[in-house]
Design a protein around this motif. Structure first.
Motif, short mmCIF file in Angstrom:
data_model
loop_
_atom_site.label_atom_id
_atom_site.label_comp_id
_atom_site.label_asym_id
_atom_site.label_seq_id
_atom_site.Cartn_x
_atom_site.Cartn_y
_atom_site.Cartn_z
N ASP A 156 49.32 36.76 43.76
CA ASP A 156 48.25 37.06 42.81
C ASP A 156 47.73 38.44 43.19
O ASP A 156 47.16 38.60 44.28
CB ASP A 156 47.15 36.01 42.91
CG ASP A 156 45.90 36.40 42.12
OD1 ASP A 156 45.94 37.40 41.38
OD2 ASP A 156 44.88 35.71 42.28
N PRO A 157 47.92 39.45 42.36
CA PRO A 157 47.55 40.82 42.74
C PRO A 157 46.11 40.96 43.20
O PRO A 157 45.81 41.77 44.08
CB PRO A 157 47.83 41.63 41.47
CG PRO A 157 48.89 40.86 40.75
CD PRO A 157 48.56 39.42 41.02
N GLU A 158 45.20 40.19 42.63
CA GLU A 158 43.79 40.33 42.96
C GLU A 158 43.41 39.70 44.30
O GLU A 158 42.34 39.96 44.82
CB GLU A 158 42.91 39.74 41.85
CG GLU A 158 42.93 40.56 40.56
CD GLU A 158 42.41 41.99 40.77
OE1 GLU A 158 41.49 42.19 41.58
OE2 GLU A 158 42.95 42.90 40.12
N TRP B 57 51.48 36.57 50.92
CA TRP B 57 51.42 36.48 49.46
C TRP B 57 51.71 35.04 49.03
O TRP B 57 52.46 34.31 49.67
CB TRP B 57 52.45 37.40 48.83
CG TRP B 57 52.17 38.87 49.00
CD1 TRP B 57 51.11 39.44 49.63
CD2 TRP B 57 52.98 39.96 48.54
NE1 TRP B 57 51.19 40.81 49.59
CE2 TRP B 57 52.33 41.15 48.93
CE3 TRP B 57 54.18 40.05 47.85
CZ2 TRP B 57 52.84 42.42 48.64
CZ3 TRP B 57 54.71 41.30 47.56
CH2 TRP B 57 54.04 42.47 47.94
N ARG C 289 41.00 49.44 47.43
CA ARG C 289 41.59 48.11 47.65
C ARG C 289 42.23 48.01 49.03
O ARG C 289 42.71 49.00 49.58
CB ARG C 289 42.64 47.81 46.57
CG ARG C 289 42.04 47.62 45.18
CD ARG C 289 43.10 47.33 44.13
NE ARG C 289 42.48 47.10 42.82
CZ ARG C 289 42.10 45.91 42.37
NH1 ARG C 289 42.32 44.83 43.13
NH2 ARG C 289 41.54 45.78 41.18
N LYS D 33 45.95 42.14 46.93
CA LYS D 33 45.49 43.53 47.02
C LYS D 33 44.07 43.61 46.45
O LYS D 33 43.82 44.22 45.42
CB LYS D 33 46.45 44.43 46.24
CG LYS D 33 46.33 45.91 46.59
CD LYS D 33 47.37 46.75 45.86
CE LYS D 33 47.20 48.22 46.21
NZ LYS D 33 48.15 49.08 45.47
N MET E 26 55.45 43.56 44.32
CA MET E 26 54.41 42.96 43.49
C MET E 26 54.57 43.48 42.06
O MET E 26 54.72 44.68 41.84
CB MET E 26 53.04 43.34 44.04
CG MET E 26 51.88 42.51 43.52
SD MET E 26 50.27 43.10 44.19
CE MET E 26 50.55 42.96 45.95
N THR E 27 54.55 42.56 41.10
CA THR E 27 54.63 42.96 39.70
C THR E 27 53.29 43.52 39.25
O THR E 27 52.25 42.88 39.43
CB THR E 27 55.02 41.76 38.81
OG1 THR E 27 56.25 41.22 39.29
CG2 THR E 27 55.20 42.19 37.36
N ASN E 28 53.30 44.71 38.69
CA ASN E 28 52.07 45.37 38.21
C ASN E 28 50.94 45.34 39.24
O ASN E 28 49.85 44.81 38.99
CB ASN E 28 51.57 44.69 36.92
CG ASN E 28 52.58 44.80 35.80
OD1 ASN E 28 53.22 45.84 35.63
ND2 ASN E 28 52.74 43.73 35.03
N PRO E 29 51.18 45.90 40.42
CA PRO E 29 50.11 45.92 41.44
C PRO E 29 48.93 46.76 40.99
O PRO E 29 49.11 47.83 40.41
CB PRO E 29 50.80 46.56 42.65
CG PRO E 29 51.90 47.40 42.06
CD PRO E 29 52.37 46.65 40.85
#
Length: 378
Positions: free
Chosen positions: A264-266, A101, A93, A269, A81-84
């Protein structure tokens, strides 16, 4: 019809539409897989999510008139994940497994299969195709292995030389006689890292999984999670990647070929506390496009409650008390009671004692007692 030439054209077209790997297999019965499935059933290792008829899962001629070949495909998905976002005290979280994902893979793989089938029918008007992704009768892994997509690893995943085990699988039965590809040789060797790393011992042997103990399965159940697994679940909201992340064949693998698979990180995670009060509509808006939403919000919310207990998140006590007092679902109230006991503190104790007086459901009462016992142990 020159089916050798058509096969080459299909392979070339598959690359053009973003299929990462394609293979061709004979449509003979999957006898070895049938024996494995019968053994799994006899041992009680099935999850219950599988297609019920073992004959239909292993005999293509029972589900398709005059099958001549099967085409298997694989789409590679990201493992990083980019910038988790990082969780911290007060903002803990959870995590969805990598296979959840991005956009639901059932949709993405089926789209590719539909494009491929349309291309084949354009070339051969009498062509017939039956498409399957995960929920079809055939066992995707068995088809992919026979078609040379990858070998079947000890972790029960198909492992490809190019993309590791981070691949989604799909297949189509056809009435066209394509020459089958050669299966790959097993490349796991003596490695047993996945067997050793499985948190619950669900991998009972090389290539044999007791789904009833598998965290990936357990996170999808809707009732109370058995006590022995509650701490093992950690902060997993859906699925489990342990047997993949420890696999040496996945080292350094991160497949970034499909924008729709990017997480989407949000959502991949998410913060735990907001999950507890989500309405059905809010859940569908936020998570509805993910594969991990297919069982609805109840398992995700239950797992979020267990994750808060895993972190011993004192700042979630008020939220859990509200769940214990107000949620209409016994499994959610009861899990909140257990988690309050795990987190501890006088506020949690008072809430559990109060709930013990007012709670009418016997299962929840049992969880309240478990919570109080955990508090007393502390």
């Amino acid at each position: 019809m020159d089916y050798g030439q058509l096969k080459e054209e299909i392979i070339e077209y598959s690359k053009q539409i973003g299929i990462d790997k394609i293979g061709f297999a004979a449509s003979d019965p999957f006898i070895e897989m049938k024996n494995l499935l019968m053994r799994q059933e006899a041992l009680g290792y099935q999850s219950g999510f599988e297609h019920k008829n073992i004959d239909e899962r292993t005999h293509p001629e029972l589900i398709f008139e005059e099958p001549r070949s099967i085409i298997a495909i694989a789409l590679a998905y990201p493992s990083k994940m980019t910038n988790p976002p990082r969780g911290k005290r007060g903002e803990r979280r959870g995590i969805f497994c990598r296979a959840s994902w991005g956009i639901d893979y059932h949709i993405l793989v089926r789209e590719k299969l539909e494009q491929l089938a349309a291309y084949i029918k354009e070339k051969v008007s009498e062509a017939r195709c039956k498409l399957m992704v995960d929920t079809g009768e055939l066992v995707d892994r068995a088809v992919a292995e026979r078609a040379g997509i990858g070998w079947s690893g000890k972790n029960c995943s198909i492992i490809t030389p190019e993309f590791g085990s981070y691949v989604y699988l799909g297949e189509m039965i056809t009435n066209l006689p394509f020459e089958p590809d050669e299966p790959l040789h097993d490349q796991c060797g003596e490695c047993t890292k996945c067997l050793e790393a499985c948190p619950t011992g669900a991998l009972v042997g090389p290539g044999q999984l007791n789904a009833q103990r598998c965290i990936a399965f357990l996170t999808q159940t809707k009732g109370f999670l058995p006590d022995e697994f509650r701490e093992e679940i950690g902060n997993r909201l859906y699925g489990c990647d342990t047997c993949q992340t420890v696999c040496p064949k996945n080292k350094g693998i991160d497949n970034r070929f499909h924008p729709k698979m990017e997480p989407d990180p949000e959502t991949a995670k998410p913060l735990l506390k907001p999950l507890l009060q989500l309405s059905n509509r809010e859940f569908k808006e936020k998570f509805g496009k993910m594969a991990g939403s297919w069982r609805g919000k109840k398992p995700i919310q239950r797992n979020a409650i267990l994750a808060l207990a895993h972190f011993k998140e004192e700042q979630a006590v008020d939220d859990l008390i509200k769940v214990l007092q107000e949620d209409v679902r016994p499994e959610i109230r009861g899990t909140a009671a257990w988690s309050l006991g795990k987190i501890g503190g006088e506020k949690a104790r008072t809430a559990l004692l109060t709930a013990r007086v007012h709670e009418k459901n016997s299962d929840v009462q049992q969880e309240i007692q478990k919570g109080l016992h955990l508090l007393n142990e502390q």
